[in-house]
Scaffold this motif. Structure first.
Motif, short mmCIF file in Angstrom:
data_model
loop_
_atom_site.label_atom_id
_atom_site.label_comp_id
_atom_site.label_asym_id
_atom_site.label_seq_id
_atom_site.Cartn_x
_atom_site.Cartn_y
_atom_site.Cartn_z
N UNK A 1 16.87 38.70 5.68
CA UNK A 1 17.48 39.94 5.53
C UNK A 1 16.60 40.99 6.07
N UNK A 2 15.23 41.06 5.88
CA UNK A 2 14.28 42.00 6.35
C UNK A 2 14.22 41.95 7.83
N UNK A 3 14.25 40.66 8.40
CA UNK A 3 14.20 40.59 9.80
C UNK A 3 15.56 41.26 10.43
N UNK A 4 16.73 41.30 9.90
CA UNK A 4 17.80 41.73 10.25
C UNK A 4 17.81 43.43 10.20
N UNK A 5 17.30 43.68 9.01
CA UNK A 5 16.98 45.47 8.88
C UNK A 5 16.19 45.61 9.87
N UNK A 6 15.00 45.01 10.26
CA UNK A 6 14.10 45.47 11.40
C UNK A 6 14.87 45.62 12.58
N UNK A 7 15.74 44.39 12.95
CA UNK A 7 16.40 44.46 14.04
C UNK A 7 17.31 45.70 14.30
N UNK A 8 17.93 45.96 13.15
CA UNK A 8 18.95 47.02 13.43
C UNK A 8 18.30 48.32 13.51
N UNK A 9 17.00 48.58 12.91
CA UNK A 9 16.24 49.62 13.10
C UNK A 9 15.94 49.92 14.50
N UNK A 10 15.22 48.80 14.97
CA UNK A 10 14.79 48.64 16.39
C UNK A 10 15.86 49.17 17.32
N UNK B 1 20.30 41.36 17.72
CA UNK B 1 19.18 42.22 17.37
C UNK B 1 18.01 41.68 16.98
N UNK B 2 17.88 40.29 16.69
CA UNK B 2 16.38 39.84 16.32
C UNK B 2 16.38 38.74 17.62
N UNK B 3 15.43 38.95 18.55
CA UNK B 3 15.02 38.26 19.38
C UNK B 3 13.89 37.49 18.94
#
Length: 306
Positions: free
Chosen positions: A169-178, A214-216
Protein backbone atom coordinates in the motif's frame (compact mmCIF):
# COMPACT_ATOMS: atom_id res chain seq x y z
CA UNK A 1 40.40 16.95 -64.37
CA UNK A 2 37.55 17.19 -66.89
CA UNK A 3 33.89 17.43 -65.91
CA UNK A 4 33.19 13.75 -66.56
CA UNK A 5 36.08 12.64 -64.35
CA UNK A 6 35.09 15.14 -61.67
CA UNK A 7 31.53 13.79 -61.53
CA UNK A 8 32.82 10.20 -61.42
CA UNK A 9 35.16 11.07 -58.56
CA UNK A 10 32.37 12.75 -56.59
CA UNK A 11 30.12 9.75 -57.12
CA UNK A 12 32.85 7.44 -55.85
CA UNK A 13 33.39 9.58 -52.74
CA UNK A 14 29.64 9.70 -52.09
CA UNK A 15 29.38 5.92 -52.41
CA UNK A 16 32.34 5.46 -50.09
CA UNK A 17 30.82 7.81 -47.51
CA UNK A 18 27.49 5.99 -47.74
CA UNK A 19 29.21 2.63 -47.27
CA UNK A 20 31.13 3.97 -44.28
CA UNK A 21 27.90 5.17 -42.68
CA UNK A 22 26.29 1.78 -43.26
CA UNK A 23 29.26 -0.05 -41.77
CA UNK A 24 29.25 2.31 -38.79
CA UNK A 25 25.54 1.66 -38.23
CA UNK A 26 26.10 -2.09 -38.45
CA UNK A 27 29.06 -1.95 -36.05
CA UNK A 28 27.28 0.26 -33.50
CA UNK A 29 25.17 -1.43 -30.81
CA UNK A 30 21.49 -1.49 -31.69
CA UNK A 31 20.62 -0.12 -28.25
CA UNK A 32 23.55 1.98 -27.06
CA UNK A 33 23.14 3.17 -23.47
CA UNK A 34 25.06 5.46 -21.17
CA UNK A 35 26.68 3.73 -18.21
CA UNK A 36 26.03 5.23 -14.79
CA UNK A 37 27.42 4.83 -11.29
CA UNK A 38 25.45 4.40 -8.07
CA UNK A 39 27.40 6.83 -5.90
CA UNK A 40 27.15 4.61 -2.84
CA UNK A 41 30.13 2.89 -4.48
CA UNK A 42 32.34 5.92 -3.78
CA UNK A 43 30.54 7.24 -0.71
CA UNK A 44 33.63 7.10 1.53
CA UNK A 45 35.49 9.23 -1.01
CA UNK A 46 32.58 11.67 -1.34
CA UNK A 47 32.69 12.22 2.40
CA UNK A 48 36.35 13.26 2.16
CA UNK A 49 36.24 15.28 -1.09
CA UNK A 50 32.79 15.62 -2.61
CA UNK A 51 33.68 17.81 -5.59
CA UNK A 52 36.95 16.05 -6.33
CA UNK A 53 35.28 12.63 -6.33
CA UNK A 54 32.56 13.73 -8.76
CA UNK A 55 35.26 15.18 -11.00
CA UNK A 56 37.18 11.89 -10.93
CA UNK A 57 34.03 9.91 -11.76
CA UNK A 58 33.38 12.14 -14.77
CA UNK A 59 37.00 11.75 -15.91
CA UNK A 60 36.58 7.96 -15.97
CA UNK A 61 33.82 8.49 -18.52
CA UNK A 62 30.63 8.12 -16.48
CA UNK A 63 27.83 10.40 -17.64
CA UNK A 64 25.07 9.41 -15.19
CA UNK A 65 25.01 8.94 -11.43
CA UNK A 66 22.41 7.73 -8.97
CA UNK A 67 22.42 9.62 -5.69
CA UNK A 68 21.72 8.80 -2.04
CA UNK A 69 19.25 11.62 -1.52
CA UNK A 70 21.44 14.70 -1.85
CA UNK A 71 24.13 13.34 0.50
CA UNK A 72 23.05 15.53 3.40
CA UNK A 73 23.82 18.62 1.31
CA UNK A 74 21.68 21.30 -0.23
CA UNK A 75 20.35 19.91 -3.54
CA UNK A 76 21.32 23.16 -5.32
CA UNK A 77 24.96 22.67 -4.31
CA UNK A 78 24.94 19.08 -5.54
CA UNK A 79 23.27 20.06 -8.83
CA UNK A 80 25.83 22.79 -9.43
CA UNK A 81 28.68 20.29 -9.09
CA UNK A 82 26.96 17.73 -11.30
CA UNK A 83 26.53 20.40 -13.97
CA UNK A 84 30.12 21.55 -13.58
CA UNK A 85 31.49 18.09 -14.31
CA UNK A 86 29.00 17.16 -17.02
CA UNK A 87 27.13 14.59 -14.95
CA UNK A 88 23.39 13.90 -15.06
CA UNK A 89 21.46 12.21 -12.26
CA UNK A 90 18.31 10.41 -13.40
CA UNK A 91 17.58 8.79 -10.03
CA UNK A 92 17.88 9.01 -6.24
CA UNK A 93 17.60 6.47 -3.46
CA UNK A 94 15.39 7.95 -0.79
CA UNK A 95 16.96 9.04 2.51
CA UNK A 96 14.59 11.39 4.37
CA UNK A 97 15.41 13.76 7.19
CA UNK A 98 18.45 12.86 9.24
CA UNK A 99 18.76 9.37 7.77
CA UNK A 100 21.70 10.25 5.55
CA UNK A 101 23.81 10.98 8.61
CA UNK A 102 23.00 7.49 9.92
CA UNK A 103 23.96 6.03 6.55
CA UNK A 104 27.17 8.04 6.49
CA UNK A 105 28.16 7.00 9.99
CA UNK A 106 27.60 3.37 9.03
CA UNK A 107 30.04 3.64 6.12
CA UNK A 108 32.60 5.08 8.56
CA UNK A 109 32.04 2.04 10.82
CA UNK A 110 30.64 4.22 13.60
CA UNK A 111 27.28 2.41 13.78
CA UNK A 112 26.42 -1.27 13.90
CA UNK A 113 23.94 -2.75 11.41
CA UNK A 114 21.29 -3.24 14.08
CA UNK A 115 21.37 0.45 15.02
CA UNK A 116 21.16 1.46 11.36
CA UNK A 117 18.18 -0.86 10.92
CA UNK A 118 16.44 0.56 13.99
CA UNK A 119 16.77 4.14 12.81
CA UNK A 120 16.00 3.23 9.21
CA UNK A 121 12.73 1.52 10.17
CA UNK A 122 11.74 4.61 12.13
CA UNK A 123 12.67 7.18 9.45
CA UNK A 124 11.41 5.06 6.50
CA UNK A 125 8.25 3.85 8.21
CA UNK A 126 5.50 3.03 5.72
CA UNK A 127 3.22 5.28 7.77
CA UNK A 128 5.45 8.21 6.75
CA UNK A 129 5.40 7.45 3.04
CA UNK A 130 3.73 10.71 1.99
CA UNK A 131 6.22 13.14 3.60
CA UNK A 132 9.12 10.90 2.52
CA UNK A 133 8.03 11.04 -1.12
CA UNK A 134 7.14 14.73 -1.01
CA UNK A 135 10.62 15.50 0.29
CA UNK A 136 12.13 13.29 -2.40
CA UNK A 137 10.09 14.98 -5.13
CA UNK A 138 11.26 18.44 -4.03
CA UNK A 139 14.87 17.22 -4.09
CA UNK A 140 14.44 15.53 -7.47
CA UNK A 141 13.14 18.72 -9.07
CA UNK A 142 16.35 20.54 -8.13
CA UNK A 143 18.62 17.65 -9.12
CA UNK A 144 16.84 17.11 -12.44
CA UNK A 145 15.88 13.54 -11.55
CA UNK A 146 13.05 11.42 -12.90
CA UNK A 147 13.13 8.40 -10.57
CA UNK A 148 12.69 8.05 -6.82
CA UNK A 149 13.71 4.66 -5.42
CA UNK A 150 12.65 2.86 -2.23
CA UNK A 151 15.76 0.79 -1.70
CA UNK A 152 15.09 -1.85 0.94
CA UNK A 153 12.57 -3.92 2.85
CA UNK A 154 13.83 -5.35 6.12
CA UNK A 155 13.07 -8.88 7.41
CA UNK A 156 10.87 -7.42 10.16
CA UNK A 157 8.60 -5.95 7.46
CA UNK A 158 8.07 -9.26 5.66
CA UNK A 159 6.94 -11.61 8.43
CA UNK A 160 3.18 -11.52 7.83
CA UNK A 161 0.87 -10.92 4.89
CA UNK A 162 -0.64 -8.02 6.82
CA UNK A 163 2.75 -6.34 6.98
CA UNK A 164 3.38 -7.08 3.32
CA UNK A 165 0.00 -5.64 2.36
CA UNK A 166 0.86 -2.48 4.29
CA UNK A 167 4.20 -2.25 2.51
CA UNK A 168 2.54 -2.67 -0.89
CA UNK A 169 0.00 0.00 0.00
CA UNK A 170 2.87 2.37 0.83
CA UNK A 171 4.60 1.63 -2.47
CA UNK A 172 1.35 2.28 -4.35
CA UNK A 173 0.93 5.59 -2.53
CA UNK A 174 4.50 6.50 -3.45
CA UNK A 175 3.87 5.58 -7.07
CA UNK A 176 0.73 7.70 -7.26
CA UNK A 177 2.45 10.71 -5.70
CA UNK A 178 5.38 10.47 -8.10
CA UNK A 179 3.11 10.05 -11.11
CA UNK A 180 1.08 13.14 -10.17
CA UNK A 181 4.34 15.07 -9.91
CA UNK A 182 5.42 13.94 -13.38
CA UNK A 183 8.09 11.64 -11.96
CA UNK A 184 8.38 7.87 -11.59
CA UNK A 185 8.79 5.53 -8.63
CA UNK A 186 10.96 2.39 -8.37
CA UNK A 187 11.47 -0.38 -5.86
CA UNK A 188 15.01 -1.80 -5.51
CA UNK A 189 15.58 -5.37 -4.34
CA UNK A 190 18.08 -7.13 -2.13
CA UNK A 191 18.22 -10.90 -1.64
CA UNK A 192 15.96 -11.47 1.37
CA UNK A 193 12.65 -10.71 -0.36
CA UNK A 194 13.20 -13.55 -2.85
CA UNK A 195 13.19 -16.14 -0.04
CA UNK A 196 9.92 -17.73 1.06
CA UNK A 197 8.44 -16.45 4.32
CA UNK A 198 5.48 -18.25 5.89
CA UNK A 199 4.40 -19.71 2.56
CA UNK A 200 4.87 -16.67 0.29
CA UNK A 201 7.74 -14.94 -1.50
CA UNK A 202 7.77 -11.26 -0.47
CA UNK A 203 9.12 -10.05 -3.81
CA UNK A 204 6.31 -11.82 -5.64
CA UNK A 205 3.80 -10.28 -3.24
CA UNK A 206 5.24 -6.85 -4.09
CA UNK A 207 4.92 -7.56 -7.82
CA UNK A 208 1.32 -8.72 -7.49
CA UNK A 209 0.28 -6.13 -4.91
CA UNK A 210 1.52 -2.97 -6.62
CA UNK A 211 0.26 -1.07 -9.65
CA UNK A 212 2.49 -1.92 -12.64
CA UNK A 213 1.74 1.48 -14.18
CA UNK A 214 3.00 3.51 -11.22
CA UNK A 215 5.39 1.21 -9.35
CA UNK A 216 8.36 0.28 -11.51
CA UNK A 217 11.38 -1.79 -10.53
CA UNK A 218 15.13 -1.40 -10.28
CA UNK A 219 16.71 -4.85 -10.52
CA UNK A 220 19.90 -5.43 -8.54
CA UNK A 221 21.31 -8.42 -10.39
CA UNK A 222 23.88 -9.27 -7.71
CA UNK A 223 21.31 -9.64 -4.94
CA UNK A 224 19.01 -11.67 -7.19
CA UNK A 225 21.80 -14.13 -7.91
CA UNK A 226 22.68 -14.25 -4.22
CA UNK A 227 19.14 -15.49 -3.63
CA UNK A 228 19.69 -18.06 -6.42
CA UNK A 229 17.17 -16.23 -8.58
CA UNK A 230 17.61 -15.61 -12.28
CA UNK A 231 16.64 -11.96 -12.87
CA UNK A 232 16.21 -12.65 -16.60
CA UNK A 233 13.17 -14.80 -15.81
CA UNK A 234 11.64 -11.92 -13.85
CA UNK A 235 12.23 -9.59 -16.80
CA UNK A 236 10.42 -12.03 -19.09
CA UNK A 237 7.47 -12.55 -16.72
CA UNK A 238 6.97 -8.85 -16.01
CA UNK A 239 7.33 -6.90 -19.26
CA UNK A 240 7.45 -3.14 -18.90
CA UNK A 241 8.11 -3.09 -15.17
CA UNK A 242 11.90 -2.92 -15.07
CA UNK A 243 13.34 0.49 -15.94
CA UNK A 244 16.65 0.64 -14.03
CA UNK A 245 19.26 -1.84 -12.85
CA UNK A 246 22.31 -2.19 -10.63
CA UNK A 247 25.26 -4.03 -12.11
CA UNK A 248 27.68 -5.66 -9.72
CA UNK A 249 29.53 -8.95 -9.83
CA UNK A 250 29.98 -11.90 -7.49
CA UNK A 251 32.79 -14.27 -6.67
CA UNK A 252 32.06 -18.00 -6.77
CA UNK A 253 31.54 -17.96 -3.00
CA UNK A 254 29.12 -15.03 -3.10
CA UNK A 255 31.33 -12.09 -2.15
CA UNK A 256 31.42 -8.85 -4.13
CA UNK A 257 33.68 -8.76 -7.17
CA UNK A 258 34.72 -6.06 -9.60
CA UNK A 259 32.30 -6.19 -12.53
CA UNK A 260 33.75 -8.44 -15.22
CA UNK A 261 35.99 -10.37 -12.86
CA UNK A 262 33.34 -12.49 -11.17
CA UNK A 263 30.99 -15.25 -12.23
CA UNK A 264 28.00 -13.32 -13.58
CA UNK A 265 27.41 -13.51 -17.33
CA UNK A 266 27.09 -9.82 -18.14
CA UNK A 267 26.78 -10.11 -21.94
CA UNK A 268 23.73 -12.33 -21.37
CA UNK A 269 22.38 -10.13 -18.57
CA UNK A 270 22.76 -6.92 -20.56
CA UNK A 271 21.05 -8.43 -23.58
CA UNK A 272 18.08 -9.34 -21.38
CA UNK A 273 18.12 -5.86 -19.81
CA UNK A 274 17.90 -4.24 -23.23
CA UNK A 275 15.05 -6.54 -24.24
CA UNK A 276 13.25 -5.71 -20.96
CA UNK A 277 13.46 -1.97 -21.71
CA UNK A 278 15.92 -0.98 -18.99
CA UNK A 279 16.63 2.74 -19.36
CA UNK A 280 19.45 3.32 -16.87
CA UNK A 281 22.36 1.08 -15.92
CA UNK A 282 24.35 1.75 -12.73
CA UNK A 283 27.58 0.11 -11.65
CA UNK A 284 27.61 -0.53 -7.92
CA UNK A 285 30.10 -2.07 -5.52
CA UNK A 286 28.92 -2.24 -1.93
CA UNK A 287 32.32 -2.20 -0.27
CA UNK A 288 35.85 -1.82 -1.60
CA UNK A 289 39.25 -0.73 -0.35
CA UNK A 290 39.72 1.12 -3.66
CA UNK A 291 36.31 2.26 -4.89
CA UNK A 292 37.70 4.47 -7.65
CA UNK A 293 39.66 1.56 -9.12
CA UNK A 294 36.65 -0.78 -9.17
CA UNK A 295 34.54 2.00 -10.71
CA UNK A 296 37.16 2.53 -13.41
CA UNK A 297 37.59 -1.18 -14.15
CA UNK A 298 33.82 -1.74 -14.31
CA UNK A 299 33.42 1.14 -16.75
CA UNK A 300 36.13 -0.20 -19.05
CA UNK A 301 34.50 -3.62 -19.07
CA UNK A 302 30.83 -2.68 -19.36
CA UNK A 303 30.64 0.40 -21.57
CA UNK A 304 31.63 -1.48 -24.76
CA UNK A 305 28.93 -4.06 -24.00
CA UNK A 306 26.16 -1.46 -23.85
Amino acid sequence: MNRRHFIAACSALSAAASSARMLSAIAAPAHAHVLGLQLFTVMTLLEKDFAGTLKAIAEIGYKEVETIGSFGREPKQVRALLDKYGLVSPSQHLVPGSLYDVFSRFTRHELAVEEVKRQWLREMSVERVTPIIEEGIARARVLGQKYLVWQIIWPEQMQTRELMDGFCHALNTAGELCTRAGLAFNYHNHAAEFKAVNGYVPYDVILAGTNPKTVKLEMDVYWAYQAKIDPIKYFARNPGRYVQCHLKDSTANGDFATVGRGVLDFPKILKACREAGIEHYYVEYDRSDDPMAVSRDAFRYLQPLL
